[in-house]
Design an enzyme around this catalytic site. Sequence first.
Site, PDB file in Angstrom:
ATOM      1  N   VAL B  14     -66.264 -34.315 -32.814  1.00 17.65           N
ATOM      2  CA  VAL B  14     -67.142 -34.829 -33.874  1.00 17.65           C
ATOM      3  C   VAL B  14     -68.257 -35.661 -33.261  1.00 17.65           C
ATOM      4  O   VAL B  14     -69.407 -35.580 -33.664  1.00 17.65           O
ATOM      5  CB  VAL B  14     -66.365 -35.757 -34.854  1.00 17.65           C
ATOM      6  CG1 VAL B  14     -66.887 -35.575 -36.248  1.00 17.65           C
ATOM      7  CG2 VAL B  14     -64.883 -35.541 -34.751  1.00 17.65           C
ATOM      8  N   GLY B  17     -71.469 -34.198 -32.199  1.00 18.13           N
ATOM      9  CA  GLY B  17     -72.368 -33.686 -33.231  1.00 18.13           C
ATOM     10  C   GLY B  17     -72.172 -32.209 -33.512  1.00 18.13           C
ATOM     11  O   GLY B  17     -73.091 -31.501 -33.907  1.00 18.13           O
ATOM     12  N   LYS B  18     -70.940 -31.752 -33.338  1.00 18.72           N
ATOM     13  CA  LYS B  18     -70.689 -30.327 -33.509  1.00 18.72           C
ATOM     14  C   LYS B  18     -70.866 -29.852 -34.950  1.00 18.72           C
ATOM     15  O   LYS B  18     -71.532 -28.846 -35.201  1.00 18.72           O
ATOM     16  CB  LYS B  18     -69.274 -29.984 -33.032  1.00 18.72           C
ATOM     17  CG  LYS B  18     -68.962 -28.519 -33.171  1.00 18.72           C
ATOM     18  CD  LYS B  18     -67.636 -28.162 -32.597  1.00 18.72           C
ATOM     19  CE  LYS B  18     -66.530 -28.862 -33.381  1.00 18.72           C
ATOM     20  NZ  LYS B  18     -65.230 -28.252 -33.111  1.00 18.72           N
ATOM     21  N   ASP B  93     -64.550 -22.315 -35.664  1.00 17.18           N
ATOM     22  CA  ASP B  93     -64.843 -23.698 -35.330  1.00 17.18           C
ATOM     23  C   ASP B  93     -63.557 -24.354 -34.832  1.00 17.18           C
ATOM     24  O   ASP B  93     -62.624 -24.562 -35.605  1.00 17.18           O
ATOM     25  CB  ASP B  93     -65.389 -24.396 -36.579  1.00 17.18           C
ATOM     26  CG  ASP B  93     -65.804 -25.825 -36.298  1.00 17.18           C
ATOM     27  OD1 ASP B  93     -65.999 -26.164 -35.115  1.00 17.18           O
ATOM     28  OD2 ASP B  93     -65.933 -26.601 -37.264  1.00 17.18           O
ATOM     29  N   GLY B 451     -11.062 -20.647  -3.569  1.00 16.76           N
ATOM     30  CA  GLY B 451      -9.636 -20.972  -3.416  1.00 16.76           C
ATOM     31  C   GLY B 451      -8.810 -20.654  -4.647  1.00 16.76           C
ATOM     32  O   GLY B 451      -7.603 -20.911  -4.676  1.00 16.76           O
ATOM     33  N   SER B 455     -10.023 -13.346  -3.781  1.00 16.52           N
ATOM     34  CA  SER B 455      -9.967 -12.380  -2.678  1.00 16.52           C
ATOM     35  C   SER B 455      -8.550 -11.843  -2.500  1.00 16.52           C
ATOM     36  O   SER B 455      -8.345 -10.657  -2.229  1.00 16.52           O
ATOM     37  CB  SER B 455     -10.448 -13.037  -1.378  1.00 16.52           C
ATOM     38  OG  SER B 455     -11.783 -13.449  -1.533  1.00 16.52           O
ATOM     39  N   SER B 522     -19.628 -16.715  -8.533  1.00 15.68           N
ATOM     40  CA  SER B 522     -20.571 -16.556  -9.659  1.00 15.68           C
ATOM     41  C   SER B 522     -20.387 -17.633 -10.729  1.00 15.68           C
ATOM     42  O   SER B 522     -19.920 -17.350 -11.822  1.00 15.68           O
ATOM     43  CB  SER B 522     -20.481 -15.151 -10.264  1.00 15.68           C
ATOM     44  OG  SER B 522     -19.146 -14.730 -10.451  1.00 15.68           O
TER      45      SER B 522
END
Lengths: 301, 607
Positions: B14, B17-18, B93, B451, B455, B522
Amino acid sequence: MKSSSEILKALENESIEILRETAAAFRKPVLLYSIGKDSAVLLHLAMKAFHPAPIPFPVLHIDTTWKFKEMISFRGEMAKKYNLNLLVHTNQDGVSQGVTPFNTGASEYTRVMKTVALRQALDANAFDAAIGGSRRDEERSRAKERIFSVRESGHRWDPRNQRPELWRTYNPKITNEQSMRVFPLSDWTELDIWSYILEHDVPVNPLYFAKERPVVFRGEQMIMVDDDRFPLINGEKPVMKQIRFRTLGCYPLTAAVESNATTVTEIVEEVMNVKLSERATRLIDGEKEDSMEKKKTEGYF
Amino acid sequence: MLQPIIRLVTCGSVDDGKSTLIGRLLVETDSVPHDTVAAARNIRRTGSTVVAGEVDFSLLTDGLEAEREQGITIDVAYRSMSLLNGRRLIIADAPGHEQYTRNMAVAASRADVALVLVDASRGIRTQTLRHLTICSLMGVSRVAVVVNKLDAAGYSQSVYDGIVSELLVAANRLGINDYQAIPVSALAGDNVVVRSTNMPWYTGPTLLEYIQSWSKPEELLTKPHMGVQLIARAENFRGVSGTILNGTFVVGDEVVVLPSRRRAVISEIITYDGKLERAGDSEAVTLVLEPEVDATRGDSIELASNFTPPADRFNANIVWLGETKLVHSRSYLLISGSTQVPAIVSKIKYKFEIATGDHEVAEELSMNEIGVIEIATDAPIALTPYAEQRNTGCFILVDRSTLNTVAAGMVNHVLRRSENITEHKYEIDALARASQKSQRAKVIWLTGLSGSGKSTIANELEKTLFASGMHCYVLDGDNLRMGINKDLGFTRADRAENVRRVAEIAHLMSDAGLIVIVALVSPFASDRDSARDIFEQGRFAEVWVKTPLEICAERDPKGLYKKAADGTLPNLSGVGQEYEPPTKAELVLNGTELVSENVRKIIEELL
């Protein structure tokens, strides 16, 4: 200078894109038909958008029972011409409560007979998207509305919290509580509408063309006496005047303008020369500054 | 060719002066109804300094009640005006305040020309740089820099020249080529529509002249594209409806439907007003394809000789619009034109400070922040670099629960990994390969703490299956880290990549018809879910080897818990790093039970 064919073509292309997007992305869209010139263009565009297939959604008219007689007969003609699936809804609660534009203030009358009626019809049919003919040049709050405009529960518009809309990529996703209003004519101006009607020979209501019609004067406004429900004030006599309408609404709330424009070409010339904003002839809008924004937050179009 | 409609975005506050400037532009081109102008002559907002009887131009553009109370513009307002050369200008605008960056991005997204306001007495400010950056980012092709309030600076050329030289630096940095600084007084009307007599030293275009001479660069119209919006069906008729962008289609053109790459020829171009021989940029038409290849809403059609290879990973600029922050690796819905596809932001590379252009490492993006990301889509999609084609290089992201638009994205480039790759279908499939071995392909994914016994169970399971003549293979996390995964550590990102690679290997092996036993800590649920996602339904089974942490630490077969206790191993799952317990496991094993019992359970319930 009327809008050029190139501008009209560009606007038409964009509107067709929006109509197609609405038809494809929503479960049950509906087109809001007000019988006015914008609706006339909207219908014409819908027919083009889906050609050679028929218009894939129903058309809804909110009938307040106070529309001009010529509007209702024209509605029937258009339904036939475009082979429309036409739905008409009236707020029967309002009718049984005896709400009329003469015994109720314009804002309250509009709320009951138009806004509430519209919400009833949308809810009863579970429409998830309603296409309307509003344009951004009509009024200042409309200038800020998105093309795909989300309504919260109760069809409430929240102007401070609008969904960002970028490029030509529209987000049609809504939750179960929300619905969408879609405005394919957003970027059109009043002059574009008339220029398009001229160029494409779009049928419009006879009330837009000047003719001798019975009117009474209320303040500075001329009101047409369309039927015997119009209460004349002590000794008031309707006089015949060469008039036409710039916008069409409920006849007691829509002022006429004096005019000799009897063809679309003459209307286009008149619109270019008369530099008054279009809604100046709508009695309700002038009631208080910003009343459109208030109506819209309640669910009005 | 001149486009009939030009779209303009206005940036500035503002104070610059837009509103006055736009109001002046509208009134001097006779684009405002006379009663509205009359109202602006009579109405005054609190604190207004406009002389009585003069038009307060700023009142012509500010709309909403809330905004007028605050005297600022909070949302984008659109206005149409006729240019003096018969073209149409649509003004978006945009609000100037910093917190409304998102609205500026919205307004700039479609703009051809930007109008950036600079107060002559204040010069180029941080805010000006922000505006220029957003215009450059959003691909606005021409920038009019309006140096306003020169009346208050005595119409001084040196003030103007100073600003021009500052601007040159900024424009070079931002890659803005087509720009012009125009000395203006919006209040007095100099060089807006009417050429100023107060500044004879300025010989460039007026603001209006500069705006209305814009045209779309021809090189952007060489790659026709149509996004399919819907299929038009009528008696003996089937066509694809959509809007053509970026070029012209001609009847007889050989085209491809993307992403499937099916080929066809355009046999007809249909509109309500008749058939066309050719249809160009922005035309909404219906194409009839010969043969009638399968095309659906969301597909796109491009020339067979010049099409965008669909890809599923992109590097993109992004403006975050949502109130909740961008969450890395969360799934969003990506929409581009009529195409919708789930997508994940796989990496936030950095965010940048819009005023300076400085890069900054970022873990997240908040509203109004701009960053560079990598995004992966669930299915291939034909997106072009935004700098080449704006309408086919843009996308939005939608939050999947609120369904709000939360981001605006602009593709920088396709990530090499997916470019030009299409899957080739082989006729012998996983089912055939497994049947030959008289078994069903399956992946048994053992997850659990170090652990816990993964596996050991894997080893016993393989022995049992092997003895009964089954074909199987164990993928052991530690063993793979000695080879294919030896470049990976134990950070969260490295663990994700570790899981991804193991899952892909398991996928290949199961595709070969094998029973694959994976023994991998994971620890993160999202990684395990990503692994599950690449398999067809029923192929993947997650098995949680659930052993209390104390028992794992007591077993400590690799001495890891001891190291963690010494502080030399910071990322041990369950100690220094979280282990997220599975919630979707097909089977939960008690890791303190007999190994043979657990093996029996797996075979009975999963194989």
